[in-house]
Design a protein around this motif. Structure first.
Motif, PDB file in Angstrom:
ATOM      1  N   ILE A  41      29.518 -74.663  26.702  1.00 13.89           N
ATOM      2  CA  ILE A  41      30.400 -75.811  26.905  1.00 13.89           C
ATOM      3  C   ILE A  41      31.050 -75.748  28.283  1.00 13.89           C
ATOM      4  CG2 ILE A  41      32.499 -76.940  26.078  1.00 13.89           C
ATOM      5  CD1 ILE A  41      31.764 -76.119  23.283  1.00 13.89           C
ATOM      6  N   GLY A  42      31.481 -74.551  28.689  1.00 14.10           N
ATOM      7  CA  GLY A  42      32.073 -74.407  30.013  1.00 14.10           C
ATOM      8  C   GLY A  42      31.108 -74.762  31.123  1.00 14.10           C
ATOM      9  N   PHE A  43      29.847 -74.326  30.985  1.00 14.51           N
ATOM     10  CA  PHE A  43      28.848 -74.656  32.004  1.00 14.51           C
ATOM     11  C   PHE A  43      28.581 -76.160  32.038  1.00 14.51           C
ATOM     12  CE2 PHE A  43      24.355 -75.610  32.855  1.00 14.51           C
ATOM     13  CZ  PHE A  43      24.284 -75.207  34.172  1.00 14.51           C
ATOM     14  N   ALA A  45      36.418 -70.162  29.864  1.00 20.85           N
ATOM     15  CA  ALA A  45      35.407 -69.796  28.867  1.00 20.85           C
ATOM     16  C   ALA A  45      34.917 -68.385  29.076  1.00 20.85           C
ATOM     17  CB  ALA A  45      34.245 -70.797  28.929  1.00 20.85           C
ATOM     18  N   ASN A  46      34.848 -67.926  30.304  1.00 16.33           N
ATOM     19  CA  ASN A  46      34.382 -66.569  30.580  1.00 16.33           C
ATOM     20  C   ASN A  46      35.481 -65.527  30.363  1.00 16.33           C
ATOM     21  OD1 ASN A  46      31.472 -66.446  31.893  1.00 16.33           O
ATOM     22  ND2 ASN A  46      32.434 -68.345  32.555  1.00 16.33           N
ATOM     23  N   GLU A  47      36.728 -65.950  30.447  1.00 13.57           N
ATOM     24  CA  GLU A  47      37.823 -65.007  30.249  1.00 13.57           C
ATOM     25  C   GLU A  47      37.985 -64.633  28.776  1.00 13.57           C
ATOM     26  OE1 GLU A  47      41.308 -66.722  31.839  1.00 13.57           O
ATOM     27  OE2 GLU A  47      40.727 -66.439  33.936  1.00 13.57           O
ATOM     28  N   ILE A  48      37.698 -65.564  27.855  1.00 16.51           N
ATOM     29  CA  ILE A  48      37.990 -65.334  26.447  1.00 16.51           C
ATOM     30  C   ILE A  48      36.863 -64.629  25.717  1.00 16.51           C
ATOM     31  CG2 ILE A  48      39.519 -67.319  26.341  1.00 16.51           C
ATOM     32  CD1 ILE A  48      37.349 -68.928  25.127  1.00 16.51           C
ATOM     33  N   MET A  51      42.197 -94.712  36.070  1.00 11.06           N
ATOM     34  CA  MET A  51      42.224 -93.405  35.421  1.00 11.06           C
ATOM     35  C   MET A  51      40.853 -92.727  35.495  1.00 11.06           C
ATOM     36  SD  MET A  51      45.303 -92.944  34.614  1.00 11.06           S
ATOM     37  CE  MET A  51      45.082 -91.438  33.656  1.00 11.06           C
ATOM     38  N   TYR A  52      39.778 -93.510  35.372  1.00 13.18           N
ATOM     39  CA  TYR A  52      38.442 -92.921  35.489  1.00 13.18           C
ATOM     40  C   TYR A  52      38.201 -92.410  36.897  1.00 13.18           C
ATOM     41  CZ  TYR A  52      33.398 -92.427  35.561  1.00 13.18           C
ATOM     42  OH  TYR A  52      32.124 -91.926  35.717  1.00 13.18           O
ATOM     43  N   ASN A  53      38.652 -93.149  37.901  1.00 10.32           N
ATOM     44  CA  ASN A  53      38.502 -92.685  39.282  1.00 10.32           C
ATOM     45  C   ASN A  53      39.278 -91.385  39.510  1.00 10.32           C
ATOM     46  OD1 ASN A  53      36.851 -94.798  39.989  1.00 10.32           O
ATOM     47  ND2 ASN A  53      38.480 -96.044  40.869  1.00 10.32           N
ATOM     48  N   MET A  54      40.452 -91.285  38.924  1.00 13.80           N
ATOM     49  CA  MET A  54      41.208 -90.038  39.053  1.00 13.80           C
ATOM     50  C   MET A  54      40.481 -88.888  38.354  1.00 13.80           C
ATOM     51  SD  MET A  54      43.711 -90.875  40.924  1.00 13.80           S
ATOM     52  CE  MET A  54      44.669 -89.367  40.815  1.00 13.80           C
ATOM     53  N   LEU A  55      39.840 -89.182  37.213  1.00 13.46           N
ATOM     54  CA  LEU A  55      39.035 -88.165  36.543  1.00 13.46           C
ATOM     55  C   LEU A  55      37.892 -87.714  37.430  1.00 13.46           C
ATOM     56  CD1 LEU A  55      38.106 -86.533  34.043  1.00 13.46           C
ATOM     57  CD2 LEU A  55      36.881 -88.588  33.299  1.00 13.46           C
ATOM     58  N   VAL A  56      37.253 -88.651  38.109  1.00 11.54           N
ATOM     59  CA  VAL A  56      36.151 -88.308  39.010  1.00 11.54           C
ATOM     60  C   VAL A  56      36.639 -87.393  40.130  1.00 11.54           C
ATOM     61  CG1 VAL A  56      34.544 -89.258  40.713  1.00 11.54           C
ATOM     62  CG2 VAL A  56      34.800 -90.364  38.486  1.00 11.54           C
ATOM     63  N   ILE A  57      37.818 -87.677  40.661  1.00 14.81           N
ATOM     64  CA  ILE A  57      38.340 -86.893  41.777  1.00 14.81           C
ATOM     65  C   ILE A  57      38.607 -85.454  41.364  1.00 14.81           C
ATOM     66  CG2 ILE A  57      40.333 -86.644  43.322  1.00 14.81           C
ATOM     67  CD1 ILE A  57      40.456 -89.718  43.391  1.00 14.81           C
ATOM     68  N   PHE A  58      39.127 -85.260  40.170  1.00 14.58           N
ATOM     69  CA  PHE A  58      39.498 -83.915  39.726  1.00 14.58           C
ATOM     70  C   PHE A  58      38.485 -83.314  38.761  1.00 14.58           C
ATOM     71  CE2 PHE A  58      43.541 -85.919  40.874  1.00 14.58           C
ATOM     72  CZ  PHE A  58      44.071 -84.965  41.728  1.00 14.58           C
ATOM     73  N   ALA A  59      37.319 -83.957  38.596  1.00 22.49           N
ATOM     74  CA  ALA A  59      36.348 -83.494  37.592  1.00 22.49           C
ATOM     75  C   ALA A  59      35.787 -82.119  37.936  1.00 22.49           C
ATOM     76  CB  ALA A  59      35.211 -84.512  37.456  1.00 22.49           C
ATOM     77  N   ALA A  60      35.426 -81.900  39.190  1.00 20.93           N
ATOM     78  CA  ALA A  60      34.824 -80.618  39.574  1.00 20.93           C
ATOM     79  C   ALA A  60      35.803 -79.474  39.390  1.00 20.93           C
ATOM     80  CB  ALA A  60      34.338 -80.676  41.026  1.00 20.93           C
ATOM     81  N   GLU A  61      37.046 -79.667  39.811  1.00 22.98           N
ATOM     82  CA  GLU A  61      38.049 -78.612  39.660  1.00 22.98           C
ATOM     83  C   GLU A  61      38.355 -78.361  38.192  1.00 22.98           C
ATOM     84  OE1 GLU A  61      40.593 -75.620  40.568  1.00 22.98           O
ATOM     85  OE2 GLU A  61      39.241 -76.684  41.921  1.00 22.98           O
ATOM     86  N   ALA A  62      38.436 -79.441  37.401  1.00 25.56           N
ATOM     87  CA  ALA A  62      38.689 -79.275  35.965  1.00 25.56           C
ATOM     88  C   ALA A  62      37.530 -78.537  35.291  1.00 25.56           C
ATOM     89  CB  ALA A  62      38.898 -80.642  35.308  1.00 25.56           C
ATOM     90  N   GLY A  63      36.295 -78.923  35.638  1.00 24.80           N
ATOM     91  CA  GLY A  63      35.143 -78.233  35.075  1.00 24.80           C
ATOM     92  C   GLY A  63      35.096 -76.768  35.471  1.00 24.80           C
ATOM     93  N   HIS A  64      35.491 -76.469  36.709  1.00 26.22           N
ATOM     94  CA  HIS A  64      35.515 -75.076  37.174  1.00 26.22           C
ATOM     95  C   HIS A  64      36.551 -74.256  36.414  1.00 26.22           C
ATOM     96  CE1 HIS A  64      36.645 -71.816  40.095  1.00 26.22           C
ATOM     97  NE2 HIS A  64      35.333 -71.659  40.037  1.00 26.22           N
ATOM     98  N   ASN A  65      37.712 -74.843  36.161  1.00 27.18           N
ATOM     99  CA  ASN A  65      38.745 -74.128  35.410  1.00 27.18           C
ATOM    100  C   ASN A  65      38.317 -73.886  33.968  1.00 27.18           C
ATOM    101  OD1 ASN A  65      40.670 -73.819  37.457  1.00 27.18           O
ATOM    102  ND2 ASN A  65      41.405 -75.898  37.197  1.00 27.18           N
ATOM    103  N   ILE A  66      37.645 -74.866  33.359  1.00 30.70           N
ATOM    104  CA  ILE A  66      37.146 -74.683  31.994  1.00 30.70           C
ATOM    105  C   ILE A  66      36.102 -73.575  31.966  1.00 30.70           C
ATOM    106  CG2 ILE A  66      35.870 -75.793  30.117  1.00 30.70           C
ATOM    107  CD1 ILE A  66      37.212 -78.414  30.912  1.00 30.70           C
ATOM    108  N   TRP A  67      35.247 -73.526  32.971  1.00 33.69           N
ATOM    109  CA  TRP A  67      34.222 -72.480  33.044  1.00 33.69           C
ATOM    110  C   TRP A  67      34.872 -71.101  33.180  1.00 33.69           C
ATOM    111  CZ3 TRP A  67      29.551 -70.662  32.389  1.00 33.69           C
ATOM    112  CH2 TRP A  67      29.092 -69.602  33.165  1.00 33.69           C
ATOM    113  N   LEU A  68      35.880 -70.985  34.035  1.00 33.24           N
ATOM    114  CA  LEU A  68      36.576 -69.705  34.183  1.00 33.24           C
ATOM    115  C   LEU A  68      37.265 -69.299  32.890  1.00 33.24           C
ATOM    116  CD1 LEU A  68      38.201 -70.082  37.727  1.00 33.24           C
ATOM    117  CD2 LEU A  68      36.165 -68.781  37.106  1.00 33.24           C
TER     118      LEU A  68
END
Length: 248
Positions: free
Chosen positions: A73-75, A244-247, A225-242
């Motif tokens: 899911i994180g990936f 997921a690997n921490e737990i 709101m969707y445009n704001m999601l697009v702007i922060f999507a990569a950083e949000a996905g990166h944080n979720i990935w990190l």
């Protein structure tokens, strides 16, 4: 009379024998047809049980904090965030939308396949690299340094003090003392300026590709709101990935 009694007794015994014979003729075991039906039903229930158990275990691996499915899911979040962020740059450079949300046109699944296989096209690679670079610089603003890294850097420079310069000293010693005092600060300000500029670049590319100005209030809020999601999507996905690997 005795004969009658014996005859009656014989008739009674014969009747009991007939009843016993009829009782023995009753089915004491299930017939072959019933056994076949039971076998089919038992097999059907076992198949359903195995299928539901497999689905349950699969879901458990994706929702349990200590299971490796959370990494998948994180990936997926990381990959989706990168593609969504790259979509704005891809459109600003003349490409068709990669994601169909709130778009009048879409490149389609076959179009994405042709961009990636057999060799990724540069018109797709460059927006992805740009999104990665923007995400890297944005991390200085959003995440900053981790506590361990910040502590290590503090211990490294904690013993440095500002040089004391006499008031009668010439300009050169004063300038050198000022350089010592400001050492490393220009690089920090430069990185923050690049990060801020990357946000400005992404804002421009996203809102140019998907403008929301002049629309009805409901649609304006949705697309904004969707445009704001697009702007922060990569950083949000990166944080979720990190995370997921921490737990694990």
């Amino acid at each position: 009379m005795a004969r009658m009694g014996s005859g009656a007794g014989g008739n009674a015994s014969n009747g009991e024998k007939y009843i016993q014979d009829d009782f023995e003729k009753l089915p004491t075991e299930k017939s072959k047809l019933y056994r076949v039906i039971d076998t089919i039903i038992d097999g059907f229930v076992k198949v359903i049980a195995i299928a539901t158990y497999s689905v349950g275990r699969l879901i458990e691996n994706f929702v349990g904090h200590q299971h490796h499915g959370i990494r998948i899911i994180g990936f997926c979040c990381l990959a989706f965030g990168l593609i969504v962020s790259a979509d704005g740059f891809f459109q600003s450079w003349g490409g068709r939308p990669l994601v169909p949300f709130f778009e009048n046109d879409w490149i389609g699944g076959w179009g994405i396949f042709r961009l990636v296989f057999p060799i990724p096209k540069m018109q797709f690679v460059l927006p992805c690299l740009t999104a990665l670079g923007v995400q890297y610089f944005q991390s200085f603003i959003i995440r900053g340094a981790s506590p361990s890294v910040a502590l290590a850097q503090y211990k490294k420079f904690a013993n440095f003090t500002k040089p004391t310069v006499s008031e009668n000293a010439t300009k050169l010693p004063k300038a050198l003392a000022k350089d010592v005092d400001n050492a490393g600060m220009s690089q920090r300000f430069f990185l923050l300026a690049i990060a801020g500029g990357s946000y400005a670049l992404e804002f421009h590319s996203v809102f140019t590709a998907r403008p929301c100005w002049g629309l009805p209030p409901g649609m304006f809020i949705t697309i904004f709101m969707y445009n704001m999601l697009v702007i922060f999507a990569a950083e949000a996905g990166h944080n979720i990935w990190l995370k997921a690997n921490e737990i694990i």
